[in-house]
Design an enzyme around this catalytic site. Sequence first.
Site, PDB file in Angstrom:
ATOM      1  N   TRP A 226     -47.310 -10.850  14.551  1.00  0.00           N
ATOM      2  CA  TRP A 226     -48.572 -10.242  14.745  1.00  0.00           C
ATOM      3  C   TRP A 226     -48.494  -9.424  16.035  1.00  0.00           C
ATOM      4  O   TRP A 226     -47.626  -9.855  16.847  1.00  0.00           O
ATOM      5  CB  TRP A 226     -49.649 -11.266  15.155  1.00  0.00           C
ATOM      6  CG  TRP A 226     -51.057 -10.824  15.430  1.00  0.00           C
ATOM      7  CD1 TRP A 226     -51.967 -10.699  14.768  1.00  0.00           C
ATOM      8  CD2 TRP A 226     -51.542 -10.643  16.770  1.00  0.00           C
ATOM      9  NE1 TRP A 226     -52.966 -10.114  15.276  1.00  0.00           N
ATOM     10  CE2 TRP A 226     -52.873  -9.864  16.718  1.00  0.00           C
ATOM     11  CE3 TRP A 226     -51.023 -10.405  18.005  1.00  0.00           C
ATOM     12  CZ2 TRP A 226     -53.686  -9.745  17.793  1.00  0.00           C
ATOM     13  CZ3 TRP A 226     -51.594  -9.846  19.028  1.00  0.00           C
ATOM     14  CH2 TRP A 226     -53.178  -9.436  18.896  1.00  0.00           C
TER      15      TRP A 226
ATOM     16  N   SER B 146     -42.579 -15.245  15.796  1.00  0.00           N
ATOM     17  CA  SER B 146     -44.047 -15.594  16.480  1.00  0.00           C
ATOM     18  C   SER B 146     -44.959 -16.259  15.534  1.00  0.00           C
ATOM     19  O   SER B 146     -44.769 -17.383  14.955  1.00  0.00           O
ATOM     20  CB  SER B 146     -44.512 -14.217  16.979  1.00  0.00           C
ATOM     21  OG  SER B 146     -45.713 -14.590  17.828  1.00  0.00           O
ATOM     22  N   MET B 147     -46.025 -15.440  15.166  1.00  0.00           N
ATOM     23  CA  MET B 147     -47.025 -15.907  14.088  1.00  0.00           C
ATOM     24  C   MET B 147     -46.097 -16.514  12.958  1.00  0.00           C
ATOM     25  O   MET B 147     -46.522 -17.388  11.850  1.00  0.00           O
ATOM     26  CB  MET B 147     -48.027 -15.100  13.852  1.00  0.00           C
ATOM     27  CG  MET B 147     -48.914 -15.277  12.764  1.00  0.00           C
ATOM     28  SD  MET B 147     -50.176 -14.081  12.594  1.00  0.00           S
ATOM     29  CE  MET B 147     -51.178 -14.929  11.140  1.00  0.00           C
TER      30      MET B 147
ATOM     31  N   ASP C 200     -41.011 -15.289  28.031  1.00  0.00           N
ATOM     32  CA  ASP C 200     -41.882 -15.021  27.157  1.00  0.00           C
ATOM     33  C   ASP C 200     -43.201 -15.477  27.844  1.00  0.00           C
ATOM     34  O   ASP C 200     -43.596 -16.480  27.898  1.00  0.00           O
ATOM     35  CB  ASP C 200     -41.466 -15.728  25.589  1.00  0.00           C
ATOM     36  CG  ASP C 200     -42.304 -15.283  24.690  1.00  0.00           C
ATOM     37  OD1 ASP C 200     -43.546 -14.872  24.950  1.00  0.00           O
ATOM     38  OD2 ASP C 200     -41.898 -15.679  23.458  1.00  0.00           O
TER      39      ASP C 200
ATOM     40  N   HIS D 254     -40.932 -11.840  24.856  1.00  0.00           N
ATOM     41  CA  HIS D 254     -41.319 -12.261  23.437  1.00  0.00           C
ATOM     42  C   HIS D 254     -40.695 -11.291  22.258  1.00  0.00           C
ATOM     43  O   HIS D 254     -40.173 -11.677  21.558  1.00  0.00           O
ATOM     44  CB  HIS D 254     -42.533 -12.186  23.271  1.00  0.00           C
ATOM     45  CG  HIS D 254     -43.508 -12.615  22.006  1.00  0.00           C
ATOM     46  ND1 HIS D 254     -43.042 -13.873  21.827  1.00  0.00           N
ATOM     47  CD2 HIS D 254     -44.237 -12.074  21.200  1.00  0.00           C
ATOM     48  CE1 HIS D 254     -43.892 -14.306  20.661  1.00  0.00           C
ATOM     49  NE2 HIS D 254     -44.453 -13.241  20.120  1.00  0.00           N
TER      50      HIS D 254
END
Length: 275
Positions: free
Chosen positions: A29, A95-96, A224, A253
Amino acid sequence: MAFVTTRDGINLHVKDMGTGRPVLLVHGWPLSGDMWEYQTLALVEAGYRVITYDRRGFGQSSHPVTGYDYDTLADDLAAIIDALALDAVTLVGFSMGGGEIARYLSRHGASKIAGAVLLASVVPGILKSPDNPEGFDLETLAGLKKQIRKDRFHFLRSFARDFYGMSLLGGPVSEALLDWHFALAIMASPMATLDCVDAWGMTDFTADTAAFTVPTLIIHGTWDSSVPAKIAGERAAKLIPHARYIPYEDAPHGLFATHHAMVNADLLAFLAETA
């Protein structure tokens, strides 16, 4: 490129490139499948078949007003695996996207999966709880959504700078790459951008981690700030049986871009080990 239609009639934009053993990359995302440019090039050149897709609501996929819970998103992933008749596929989630992999394994099993990679992933959950006392609180998530509602475009610009750790000495990525990030992010619908904050921010994947019965690699940057390693990657490494954890010192990140050479090397090594 093509579209895969889900059970509820959503068209998912899919890119299927190269030949060889399949690797399916699940984006984060607020981007799209095109975020995997560095990894796609390296994997295809190494002889792998690479599949990327845009999550519902993002990129060139359909933009419905509902369906942004992880059960539905995991079923979307299953629809792609089934439509392309993938077998012994390695799943890589950023991530997501790590959440989709976790929920896919718990809902659909690992019979078609050769391995899993969690890259700066939200698994096993980032919400503050007794088991995760340093996680994000509901007020923080509500604040993000408030910023998105007020000026989604300004939010996406400013968010990207932290995403890639631009306060680090020298700046890890170019301004041109930040422009590319922005171009991908604004393709998402406002509804998807908002609703997915609740999905990745509030979903607890602790129970799903037991479904990781395949070889699993976890990579997370120690710098991150979007999904801190202490509340996600480190906890996932303790919960997922036999997972290998590689911390990237001082990586932010967006390490798929800032540290793409390292990520690509570790992905290729993992694929070779799980052949």
